[in-house]
Write an enzyme that holds these catalytic residues in place. Structure first.
Site, PDB file in Angstrom:
ATOM      1  CB  SER A 227     -19.718  64.032 120.395  1.00  0.00           C
ATOM      2  OG  SER A 227     -21.153  64.964 120.066  1.00  0.00           O
ATOM      3  CE  LYS A 228     -13.497  59.283 117.752  1.00  0.00           C
ATOM      4  NZ  LYS A 228     -14.197  59.464 117.069  1.00  0.00           N
TER       5      LYS A 228
END
Ligand code: GLU
Length: 459
Positions: A227-228
């Site tokens: 995930s960012k």
């Protein structure tokens, strides 16, 4: 000094993603391994997001990890400026070279880069417009990680947008050429850009750098990319949680790189010695926070005591633990270094050493009170320890051994749990005897007496 020149070329976004940090680390290690130069180049052409604060988060993260750059912001160098936003004159000059060589054309206000070779038709005579070329013969990229990568199709591409802004491909390649970059080590997401980049290097008559595209990082669970956003995906989260920078470095290097012998824990010196491009793996890496925590714990254990103290003392200060006696504090920390799981946990782990109003863990208490006559045992320990003259680990050991022997027991372990509980309020911790020795006779006896006084006779 070797000729190797590598760069980390981030676009500051306000946070420093672990994936980015991994790219920075691989470049830094390669530079240190080869005796080359590590350059920090800021790709700050995306106006709005590029604030001084965003840059600061990045620089601070790099410094915290120890990824010192040889050229770049703050330190300068012979190939600057190191901010893309300050390099417009250089891009204009390189663009002019392409115009002079007939390698670009304008269409709809944008500037297109022309692929080499036979074009389907140079001009559409009627519209007097350049016709975009699509090349279908495959192109091969030579990548240090992926080997020969064949890309099937390529077409003329925009290098300056109709609003006048040069496109990533152009500025990235111009910077690599003008900064003398020899190795481009970056995320696999850029592999698809690399044929374009090779075309540009060729058009400028510049030698190709060696490319090494490092694998993607997947989420710990499931097939998706890491995930960012969220807690725990940025370098600054780990700085805030008092991780050891070297713990994070040791974890990051394993995201896509292996030592030949599968060693997992490294000193920095070993990493610099062993890191090389052939050790980079093709397959995706997987982000695993448990593994990160484990490596962090192991690296804390390996710290020289002086370094551990230097990191631990401020953490305890922040948690408002009163360290009145520095010698005592150092002894406690030396004892707890190999038992604590993290610096974040440390204040809780050592609090009872420094505070007489420490709390008692009910669960541990229940467990201990289920067996035997713990209060009797504690009273026996108190008497035995009160008789110890020279308070050190050996004498304390002896007192326990004598106590056990007097009751026909081979080992004194039956007296340990209640002793620990009375002086610390919990059921686990550092080894009991050295702990009692460090706590000192007064503190130990006072705590035992207070404990016995809390319980009415016979309970
Ligand atoms: N700014 C680009 C990125 O952050 C750099 C790509 C490259 O390393 O060439 O992905």
């Amino acid at each position: 000094m070797s000729q190797v020149r590598v760069r980390f070329a981030p676009s500051p976004t306000g946070s420093f993603h672990l994936g980015s940090a991994r790219t920075a680390l691989f470049n830094w290690l390669y530079a240190r391994h080869t005796g080359g130069t590590f350059i920090l180049r800021v790709e700050d052409t995306d106006g709005e997001r590029n604030t001084p604060e965003a840059l600061n988060v990045l620089l601070q993260g790099m410094r915290w990890l120890g990824l010192v750059w040889d050229e770049g912001p703050e330190v300068g160098g012979d190939f600057g400026p190191y901010f893309q936003s300050q390099r417009k004159a250089i891009y204009d000059e390189y663009l002019q070279k392409l115009w002079d060589a007939g390698r670009v054309y304008e269409k709809d206000g944008a500037v297109f880069f022309k692929l080499e070779g036979e074009r389907y038709s140079e001009y559409d005579e009627y519209l007097k417009m350049e016709v975009e070329k699509v090349r279908t013969e495959p192109q091969t990229i030579d990548d240090a990680v992926r080997g020969q990568v064949v890309r099937a199709e390529e077409r003329d591409f925009v290098i300056v947008r109709s609003n006048g802004k040069p496109v990533f491909h152009l500025v990235n390649v111009v910077d690599d050429i003008s900064m003398g970059i020899t190795h481009v080590i970056r995320g696999e997401d850029h592999l698809s850009n690399t044929t374009k980049h090779c075309e540009l290097f060729n058009a400028f008559g510049a030698p190709l750098p060696k490319f090494a595209h490092i694998p993607m990082i997947l989420n710990s669970n499931g097939p998706g990319k890491m995930s960012k956003r969220g807690d725990g995906v940025h370098v600054e989260d780990y700085e805030r949680r008092h991780f050891l920078p070297h713990g994070l470095v040791n974890f990051l290097v394993l995201l896509g790189w292996n030592a030949k012998d599968d060693q997992e824990l490294f000193t920095l010196k070993e990493l610099i010695e062993k890191f090389d491009l052939p050790g980079i793996q093709k397959g995706n890496a997987r982000f695993d926070e448990k593994k990160l925590a484990h490596i962090n714990t192991e690296q804390i254990r390996r710290l020289p005591l002086a370094e551990f103290l230097e990191m631990a003392l401020p953490v305890l200060g922040e948690a408002e633990i009163q360290l009145d006696d520095p010698v005592y504090a150092e002894q406690v920390l030396a004892l707890c270094q190999e038992k604590t799981r993290s610096l974040a946990e440390l204040p809780e782990f050592v609090a009872y050493f420094f505070d007489e109003s420490f709390a008692f863990d009910d669960k541990a208490g229940e467990r201990i009170f289920k067996k035997g006559e713990p209060l009797d045992r504690l009273a026996e320990v108190e008497t035995a320890l009160a008789g110890v003259k020279a308070w050190d680990a050996d004498s304390i050991n002896q007192a326990f051994a004598d106590l056990a022997a007097a009751q026909g027991q081979e080992k004194p372990f039956a007296w340990f749990p209640i002793t620990r509980f009375a002086v610390s309020g919990i059921g686990a911790g550092p080894d009991l005897i050295p702990m009692l020795s460090i706590m000192g006779k007064d503190r130990v006896l006072t705590r035992m007496e207070a404990f016995l006084a809390r319980y009415p006779e016979g309970e």
